[in-house]
Design an enzyme around this catalytic site. Sequence first.
Site, PDB file in Angstrom:
ATOM      1  N   HIS A   9       9.785  -2.771   3.067  1.00  0.00           N
ATOM      2  CA  HIS A   9       9.147  -3.990   3.631  1.00  0.00           C
ATOM      3  C   HIS A   9       8.131  -3.517   4.678  1.00  0.00           C
ATOM      4  CE1 HIS A   9       8.751  -8.123   4.595  1.00  0.00           C
ATOM      5  NE2 HIS A   9       9.920  -8.395   5.143  1.00  0.00           N
TER       6      HIS A   9
ATOM      7  N   HIS B 200       3.977  -4.626  -5.083  1.00  0.00           N
ATOM      8  CA  HIS B 200       4.388  -5.816  -4.355  1.00  0.00           C
ATOM      9  C   HIS B 200       5.151  -6.724  -5.298  1.00  0.00           C
ATOM     10  CE1 HIS B 200       4.208  -9.245  -1.661  1.00  0.00           C
ATOM     11  NE2 HIS B 200       3.879  -8.394  -0.725  1.00  0.00           N
TER      12      HIS B 200
ATOM     13  N   ASP C  27       0.205  -2.585   3.709  1.00  0.00           N
ATOM     14  CA  ASP C  27       0.628  -1.438   4.518  1.00  0.00           C
ATOM     15  C   ASP C  27      -0.130  -0.153   4.195  1.00  0.00           C
ATOM     16  OD1 ASP C  27       2.634  -2.784   5.987  1.00  0.00           O
ATOM     17  OD2 ASP C  27       3.914  -2.773   4.223  1.00  0.00           O
TER      18      ASP C  27
END
Length: 432
Positions: A266, A305, A361
């Site tokens: 995450h 994702h 990220d």
Amino acid sequence: MDTLQVIDSRTGASYQIPITDGTIRAMDFRAIRTGPDDFGLMVYDPAFTNTASCRSAITYIDGDVGILRYRGYPIEELAEHCTFLDVAYLILTGELPSPGESGEWRNRINRHTMIHENLKKFMEGFRPDAHPMGMFVSSVAALSTFYPDARDVHSGASRQLQILRLIGKVPTIAAYAYRHNLGLPYVYPDNRLSYTENFMNMLWRTAEPRYEPDPVLARALDVLFILHADHEQNCGTNAMRAVGSAQTDPYLSLSAAAAALAGPLHGGANEEVLRMLDEIGHVKNVPAYVETVKAGKHRLMGFGHRVYKNYDPRAEIIKRTAEQVFAVTGANAKLEIALELERIALSDEYFIKRKLYPNVDFYSGIIYQAMGFDPAIFTVLFAIPRTVGWLAQWQEMIQDPEQKIARPRQIFTGPAVRHIGVESLKTAGAGI
Ligand code: CMC
């Protein structure tokens, strides 16, 4: 009304299940039984891959085409034209503030940027090398002990107060965690500055009488905060809603959400991306590294994702923001490796087939490192803006008459009933 016809091949019975919003209700399946003693059908969905757990009017994602909107506004427009605090207001209230409302909102949050001296002392007790995310999670949970009024989750006025307190205080907690690792004295908030400038002041002010934040870096941080503010029902938000559904106060619920965010799959992925780029070390090692990913040795961090099966729109904006940051800080040497990693991955059948694209990220850590942050604090930088999304989702959950305590079912796979007999006690314990 659209319905789904279900014919139970066990009994031959036919059922009409209503379809609303492209969804069927799991509880409608309970009526499908083989007889009066049958519990009824359940649906099985580990990791909620195809289960809507709530109705929400906050964030819209179309992962197939890479669309992200807060309250209907495209993320690209918000990142271009708004400040983070105005976007926070939008996410929480449903509308962008007028200039007057914007100033008033900022003032209200500014009144809550200080933390109690006892919480400061509590933070001083962490080991010098404590992970910032552990300090953040624990300190947010500790806020619960300072504000027992927060337990009144059904009072709108109390919820508003806790929301202001949390948005005001999370940058202060984050900055204290950062300075704690460096062994530097904590810097008190300066409410003359904007939300992100004040955060930078608390991070980086040393002996100068007044810290002057670089406006380009402050705006870049503000944009990064906008991009991270909410993302519908992700793991951390699901934790916020699940814990909050027990009517736990928002500090404890939010610390649970932040704990979920800390995981490497995450929000913790941004820290892992930097570790991965360090491990790769040089552009020439990228093809070999990609092969080890394809062989299943490890995942390509910052890629893939659950809902985006296309380029994450946030990653595109971050890539553009990186150019502005690097114009001030000088480029991060790891950018070259990241670009090559992206180029090779996006042209490789393994990644194309699985629709694996860079996520939020992948590039954020490269910017943060160029700004001078240590990778260990990256996920805390994610948690500050996500606090807004968690609170909006928590508030929506509390006010939703359909919501109850979150309590999933299970398929029991253990032994059927058995009894403790004297003989069996003599031979027990063989398993351990
Ligand atoms: N590298 C290599 N293979 C991958 C990756 C990756 N990063 N992500 C998924 N796969 C493969 C996976 O092995 C599987 O292959 P196969 O079908 O052959 O078994 C397939 O793609 C589907 O993966 P999954 O695990 O079923 O997908 P998921 O929706 O459960 O996982 C994810 C989503 C984000 C956890 C995953 O893509 C991942 O681990 N990515 C790396 C960690 C990361 O960057 N996380 C940040 C996510 S975005 C920000 C946030 O959530 O905070």
